[in-house]
Design an enzyme around this catalytic site. Structure first.
Site, PDB file in Angstrom:
ATOM      1  N   LYS A  78      13.082  12.823  -0.542  1.00 30.78           N
ATOM      2  CA  LYS A  78      14.056  12.340  -1.429  1.00 30.78           C
ATOM      3  C   LYS A  78      15.410  13.183  -1.523  1.00 30.78           C
ATOM      4  O   LYS A  78      15.250  14.903  -1.700  1.00 30.78           O
ATOM      5  CB  LYS A  78      13.488  11.552  -2.165  1.00 30.78           C
ATOM      6  N   GLY A 118      11.788  18.727   9.785  1.00 31.58           N
ATOM      7  CA  GLY A 118      11.717  17.708  10.810  1.00 31.58           C
ATOM      8  C   GLY A 118      13.381  17.200  10.860  1.00 31.58           C
ATOM      9  O   GLY A 118      14.587  17.800  10.114  1.00 31.58           O
ATOM     10  N   ASP A 143       4.638  14.071  13.151  1.00 28.56           N
ATOM     11  CA  ASP A 143       5.174  12.546  14.413  1.00 28.56           C
ATOM     12  C   ASP A 143       5.072  12.756  16.365  1.00 28.56           C
ATOM     13  O   ASP A 143       5.684  12.044  16.965  1.00 28.56           O
ATOM     14  CB  ASP A 143       6.124  12.124  14.074  1.00 28.56           C
ATOM     15  N   MET A 185       0.626   6.310  11.963  1.00 26.61           N
ATOM     16  CA  MET A 185       1.816   6.722  11.413  1.00 26.61           C
ATOM     17  C   MET A 185       1.751   7.056  12.957  1.00 26.61           C
ATOM     18  O   MET A 185       2.057   6.814  13.814  1.00 26.61           O
ATOM     19  CB  MET A 185       1.754   7.655  10.550  1.00 26.61           C
ATOM     20  N   ARG A 187       5.982   6.664  13.139  1.00 24.63           N
ATOM     21  CA  ARG A 187       7.231   6.355  12.386  1.00 24.63           C
ATOM     22  C   ARG A 187       8.101   5.612  13.944  1.00 24.63           C
ATOM     23  O   ARG A 187       7.194   4.973  14.379  1.00 24.63           O
ATOM     24  CB  ARG A 187       8.146   7.148  11.960  1.00 24.63           C
TER      25      ARG A 187
HETATM   26  O1  F6P Z   1       7.650  11.308   9.583  1.00 23.66           O
HETATM   27  C1  F6P Z   1       5.872  11.295   8.793  1.00 23.66           C
HETATM   28  C2  F6P Z   1       5.485  10.201   8.157  1.00 23.66           C
HETATM   29  O2  F6P Z   1       4.382  10.633   7.779  1.00 23.66           O
HETATM   30  C3  F6P Z   1       5.791   9.413   9.300  1.00 23.66           C
HETATM   31  O3  F6P Z   1       4.546   9.450   9.551  1.00 23.66           O
HETATM   32  C4  F6P Z   1       5.597   8.099   7.891  1.00 23.66           C
HETATM   33  O4  F6P Z   1       5.988   6.955   8.455  1.00 23.66           O
HETATM   34  C5  F6P Z   1       6.389   8.845   7.411  1.00 23.66           C
HETATM   35  O5  F6P Z   1       6.292  10.048   7.260  1.00 23.66           O
HETATM   36  C6  F6P Z   1       5.968   8.272   5.802  1.00 23.66           C
HETATM   37  O6  F6P Z   1       7.125   8.603   5.065  1.00 23.66           O
HETATM   38  P1  F6P Z   1       6.617   8.794   3.669  1.00 23.66           P
HETATM   39  O7  F6P Z   1       5.692  10.470   2.781  1.00 23.66           O
HETATM   40  O8  F6P Z   1       8.072   9.050   2.478  1.00 23.66           O
HETATM   41  O9  F6P Z   1       5.751   7.575   2.245  1.00 23.66           O
END
Ligand code: F6P
Length: 370
Positions: A78, A118, A143, A185, A187
């Protein structure tokens, strides 16, 4: 002997295994090979916004770090500093803090900033580079969806965690004659699902790149049943969705600098299967377990190679680059060219062909079977 340098390193975006290994590699290479000093910016770039949020990284600080998950520096996905949320009279406003970062970078007498992250982090890295900060990016994400690198660290561990889970779920699936659904996960990309499915021997793997057909999935479960297979294992990527349908989103992005949270397709699938055939289904959502804990050897090694290579780029003064893996070699690409390109699974590529050749169902008609 190169001139003494002061390096800052930050970790941004979601955590993953290997972040501590990369910090350790930078600190050790900087100290032992070049006699440079390193400071860590806490929680992404917070240390360059508020200079009290930095940590001196001596050799003693990185001792024992190699097997440790997470990041000792903290991270955030964030608060993009180019679009930083602040509360003004009870309302959220967004401000650009890049000038402040440039000023603090100079005040801290830094020579270079290494940003590990990333796609989102690397976009910020490029903006700061354009503002005059000598930046080097290091790619990471579970990912494995960054276009310019064959592999990111974090991915192998996430796959191994998922494979271990599939192995364990097999026993209950077999004993209870159930359909076990594992949501992973990844994404918008299906790399974790596909690799975990192949490594764990899943019967059905559903990925975002191939919108799935419910009829094909049901047929596969029934076919297995007719052939004496009284259970099935389905791996579904969080970003997968049915043909003609939509991806399930847990939380929408608040702005173009935020990201949407995916998840829920596993339970949706379980309900859909239940509506069509008489079979017991159970769902396991692996979630953050895939990102946590100790990295596998491959991720520790890749992270270490990335960290050392970043120092070699610094020695050459070769900034504005992203450190990547190409085949067996660690290389670098221009940050500018690496921006905004996601690496997706090719629905007709070699990996998918391998899966379909062994009769794994990818939620579509398998044209390879005779
Ligand atoms: O990009 C890494 C990841 O773990 C994705 O696989 C998943 O969709 C996302 O981050 C989750 O994000 P957050 O940490 O904001 O919950």
């Amino acid at each position: 002997m190169s001139k003494h340098k002061r390096i800052a390193i930050s970790t941004g975006g979601g955590d993953c295994q290997g972040l501590n290994a990369v910090i350790r590699a930078v600190v050790k290479t900087a100290r032992y090979r070049y006699d440079w000093s390193v400071i860590g910016s806490l929680d992404g770039l917070a240390g360059l916004i508020d200079t009290t949020k930095v940590r001196k990284l001596d050799i003693s600080e990185v001792r024992g770090l190699l097997p440790k998950g997470g990041t000792i520096l903290g991270t955030t996905n964030k608060g993009n500093p180019l679009h930083f949320p602040v509360e003004v009279s009870g309302k959220t406003k967004f401000i650009d803090l890049s000038d402040k970062i440039v000023k603090n970078f100079k005040e801290l007498l830094l020579d270079v900033l290494i940003m590990v992250g990333g796609d989102g982090t690397q976009a910020i890295a490029y903006e700061l580079y354009k503002k005059g900060i000598p930046v080097i990016g290091i790619s990471k994400t579970i990912d494995n969806d960054l276009m310019d690198t064959d592999m990111t660290f974090g991915f192998s561990t996430a796959v191994q965690v998922a494979v271990d889970a599939i192995d364990r779920l097999h026993t209950t699936a077999e004993s209870h004659h159930r359909v076990m659904i594992v949501e992973v996960m990844g994404r918008y990309a299906g790399w974790i699902a596909l690799h975990a499915g192949l490594g764990g021997g899943a019967d059905i793997v559903l990925i975002p790149e191939i919108p799935f057909d419910m009829d094909v999935i049901i047929e596969k479960i029934l076919q297995r049943r007719n052939l004496g297979g009284r259970f099935s294992i389905i791996v579904v990527a969080e970003g997968a969705y049915p043909k003609g349908g939509e991806r399930i989103i847990q939380k929408k992005a608040n702005s173009e600098y935020d990201h949407e949270l995916l998840g829920g397709v596993g339970h949706w699938l379980s309900r859909e299967i239940g509506k069509r055939i008489d079979v017991e289904t159970r769902v396991t959502v692996l979630g953050y377990i895939q990102r946590g804990g100790t990295p596998v050897a491959f991720d520790r090694i890749l992270a270490t190679r990335f960290g050392t290579y970043a120092c070699e780029l610094i020695e050459k003064g070769d900034y504005g680059k992203l450190v990547v893996l190409r085949g067996e070699e660690i290389k670098s690409v221009e940050l500018e060219k690496a921006m905004g390109k996601l690496k997706m699974v090719d629905p007709n590529g070699q990996f998918v062909r391998t899966c379909e050749s062994i009769n794994m169902c990818l939620g579509r008609e398998n044209k390879l079977l005779f």
